[in-house]
Design a protein around this motif. Structure first.
Motif, PDB file in Angstrom:
ATOM      1  N   UNK A   1       0.819  -1.171  -0.108  1.00 22.30           N
ATOM      2  CA  UNK A   1       0.109   0.083  -0.039  1.00 22.30           C
ATOM      3  C   UNK A   1       0.907   1.433  -0.095  1.00 22.30           C
ATOM      4  N   UNK A   2       1.992   1.020   0.722  1.00 20.76           N
ATOM      5  CA  UNK A   2       2.900   2.353   0.865  1.00 20.76           C
ATOM      6  C   UNK A   2       3.466   2.606  -0.679  1.00 20.76           C
ATOM      7  N   UNK A   3       3.955   1.597  -1.277  1.00 22.99           N
ATOM      8  CA  UNK A   3       4.305   1.806  -2.669  1.00 22.99           C
ATOM      9  C   UNK A   3       3.304   2.449  -3.491  1.00 22.99           C
ATOM     10  N   UNK A   4       2.111   1.695  -3.462  1.00 24.20           N
ATOM     11  CA  UNK A   4       1.228   2.128  -4.571  1.00 24.20           C
ATOM     12  C   UNK A   4       0.628   3.493  -4.220  1.00 24.20           C
ATOM     13  N   UNK A   5       0.312   3.967  -2.869  1.00 22.70           N
ATOM     14  CA  UNK A   5       0.050   5.288  -2.396  1.00 22.70           C
ATOM     15  C   UNK A   5       1.163   6.291  -3.076  1.00 22.70           C
TER      16      UNK A   5
ATOM     17  N   UNK B   1       0.777   9.246  -5.845  1.00 20.42           N
ATOM     18  CA  UNK B   1       0.859  10.483  -5.447  1.00 20.42           C
ATOM     19  C   UNK B   1       0.068  10.926  -4.135  1.00 20.42           C
ATOM     20  N   UNK B   2      -0.403   9.751  -3.690  1.00 26.53           N
ATOM     21  CA  UNK B   2      -1.371   9.963  -2.362  1.00 26.53           C
ATOM     22  C   UNK B   2      -0.881  10.329  -1.129  1.00 26.53           C
ATOM     23  N   UNK B   3       0.407   9.537  -1.143  1.00 22.86           N
ATOM     24  CA  UNK B   3       1.161   9.814   0.162  1.00 22.86           C
ATOM     25  C   UNK B   3       2.799   9.799  -0.199  1.00 22.86           C
ATOM     26  N   UNK B   4       3.721  10.801  -0.286  1.00 19.97           N
ATOM     27  CA  UNK B   4       4.916  10.841  -0.744  1.00 19.97           C
ATOM     28  C   UNK B   4       5.756  11.088   0.443  1.00 19.97           C
ATOM     29  N   UNK B   5       5.337  11.387   1.454  1.00 23.18           N
ATOM     30  CA  UNK B   5       5.827  11.802   2.744  1.00 23.18           C
ATOM     31  C   UNK B   5       6.633  13.094   2.497  1.00 23.18           C
TER      32      UNK B   5
ATOM     33  N   UNK C   1       5.271  16.398   2.815  1.00 25.95           N
ATOM     34  CA  UNK C   1       4.659  17.468   3.484  1.00 25.95           C
ATOM     35  C   UNK C   1       5.604  17.769   4.632  1.00 25.95           C
ATOM     36  N   UNK C   2       5.345  18.979   5.006  1.00 23.53           N
ATOM     37  CA  UNK C   2       6.198  19.655   6.184  1.00 23.53           C
ATOM     38  C   UNK C   2       6.040  18.445   7.497  1.00 23.53           C
ATOM     39  N   UNK C   3       7.282  18.161   7.948  1.00 19.66           N
ATOM     40  CA  UNK C   3       7.087  17.169   9.247  1.00 19.66           C
ATOM     41  C   UNK C   3       6.919  15.697   8.659  1.00 19.66           C
ATOM     42  N   UNK C   4       7.181  15.600   7.432  1.00 20.63           N
ATOM     43  CA  UNK C   4       6.770  14.025   7.141  1.00 20.63           C
ATOM     44  C   UNK C   4       8.185  13.462   6.591  1.00 20.63           C
ATOM     45  N   UNK C   5       8.348  12.107   6.501  1.00 17.57           N
ATOM     46  CA  UNK C   5       9.414  11.700   5.865  1.00 17.57           C
ATOM     47  C   UNK C   5       9.221   9.994   6.014  1.00 17.57           C
ATOM     48  N   UNK C   6      10.300   9.537   4.934  1.00 11.12           N
ATOM     49  CA  UNK C   6      10.121   8.058   5.002  1.00 11.12           C
ATOM     50  C   UNK C   6      11.571   7.789   5.202  1.00 11.12           C
ATOM     51  N   UNK C   7      11.857   7.034   5.960  1.00 13.31           N
ATOM     52  CA  UNK C   7      13.038   6.424   6.401  1.00 13.31           C
ATOM     53  C   UNK C   7      13.502   5.024   5.912  1.00 13.31           C
ATOM     54  N   UNK C   8      14.803   4.744   5.551  1.00  6.54           N
ATOM     55  CA  UNK C   8      15.277   3.526   5.325  1.00  6.54           C
ATOM     56  C   UNK C   8      16.188   3.056   6.133  1.00  6.54           C
ATOM     57  N   UNK C   9      16.387   1.764   6.595  1.00  7.56           N
ATOM     58  CA  UNK C   9      17.669   1.157   7.000  1.00  7.56           C
ATOM     59  C   UNK C   9      18.206   0.374   5.973  1.00  7.56           C
TER      60      UNK C   9
ATOM     61  N   UNK D   1       7.828   5.412   8.176  1.00 10.38           N
ATOM     62  CA  UNK D   1       7.424   6.679   7.852  1.00 10.38           C
ATOM     63  C   UNK D   1       6.838   7.271   8.785  1.00 10.38           C
ATOM     64  N   UNK D   2       6.808   8.661   8.637  1.00 11.75           N
ATOM     65  CA  UNK D   2       6.140   9.512   9.466  1.00 11.75           C
ATOM     66  C   UNK D   2       5.554  10.564   8.866  1.00 11.75           C
ATOM     67  N   UNK D   3       4.034  10.670   9.221  1.00 10.77           N
ATOM     68  CA  UNK D   3       2.869  11.713   8.529  1.00 10.77           C
ATOM     69  C   UNK D   3       2.270  12.174   9.641  1.00 10.77           C
ATOM     70  N   UNK D   4       1.719  13.360   9.234  1.00  5.48           N
ATOM     71  CA  UNK D   4       0.721  14.189  10.043  1.00  5.48           C
ATOM     72  C   UNK D   4      -0.490  12.811  10.167  1.00  5.48           C
ATOM     73  N   UNK D   5      -0.998  12.852  11.452  1.00  5.45           N
ATOM     74  CA  UNK D   5      -2.047  11.683  11.380  1.00  5.45           C
ATOM     75  C   UNK D   5      -3.201  12.081  10.921  1.00  5.45           C
ATOM     76  N   UNK D   6      -3.530  11.356   9.827  1.00  7.49           N
ATOM     77  CA  UNK D   6      -4.683  11.638   8.984  1.00  7.49           C
ATOM     78  C   UNK D   6      -6.096  11.712   9.482  1.00  7.49           C
ATOM     79  N   UNK D   7      -6.021  10.945  10.659  1.00  8.00           N
ATOM     80  CA  UNK D   7      -7.624  10.853  11.198  1.00  8.00           C
ATOM     81  C   UNK D   7      -7.763  11.813  12.340  1.00  8.00           C
TER      82      UNK D   7
END
Length: 125
Positions: free
Chosen positions: A34-38, A42-46, A48-56, A67-73
């Motif tokens: 779902x992460x890859x699909x979204x 372009x639905x969630x690209x991490x 926006x301000x305060x958002x990121x996607x980290x890799x190890x 990942x870190x997003x603004x809580x959508x709910x």
């Protein structure tokens, strides 16, 4: 033990987690695909301000994501949500998840007062 590097993930690296998508699906988890699909839609690209996607990464291979997003709910700009934490099975119980979450929390403190998490299993909780 191999050196584990934590860094922001770029959009050009998304195809490098196909092995994580396949493994997670085989374990009954849909959230990595779902992460890859979204992301691709372009639905969630991490991004926006305060958002990121980290890799190890270890040995030139991505072994985990978080990942870190603004809580959508909750619709509150002071509440972030830790999302899509996944570590490759061979690397579990070696501190990879802890490294990802610790870095993400460090980054989140600059933008949020509270972080939420929703996990699919009690072990992930």
């Amino acid at each position: 033990m191999a050196r584990i590097d934590i860094a922001p993930m770029t959009n050009t690296e998304l195809e490098l987690i196909n092995h994580l998508v396949e493994e997670s699906l085989s374990q009954g988890f849909q959230f990595v695909s779902r992460l890859v699909r979204e992301y691709n839609a372009g639905l969630n690209c991490f991004n926006k301000s305060g958002e990121m996607l980290l890799k190890a990464s270890a040995r030139g291979r991505i072994i985990g994501i978080c990942g870190l997003n603004l809580d959508p709910y909750l619709k509150d700009s002071k509440i972030g949500r830790l999302r899509h934490l996944y570590v490759e099975s061979a690397w579990r119980k070696q501190g990879v998840g802890l490294l990802l979450v610790t870095q993400l929390i460090h980054e989140a403190k600059q933008h949020y007062e509270l972080l939420t998490l929703r996990a699919d299993t009690s072990a992930a909780d």
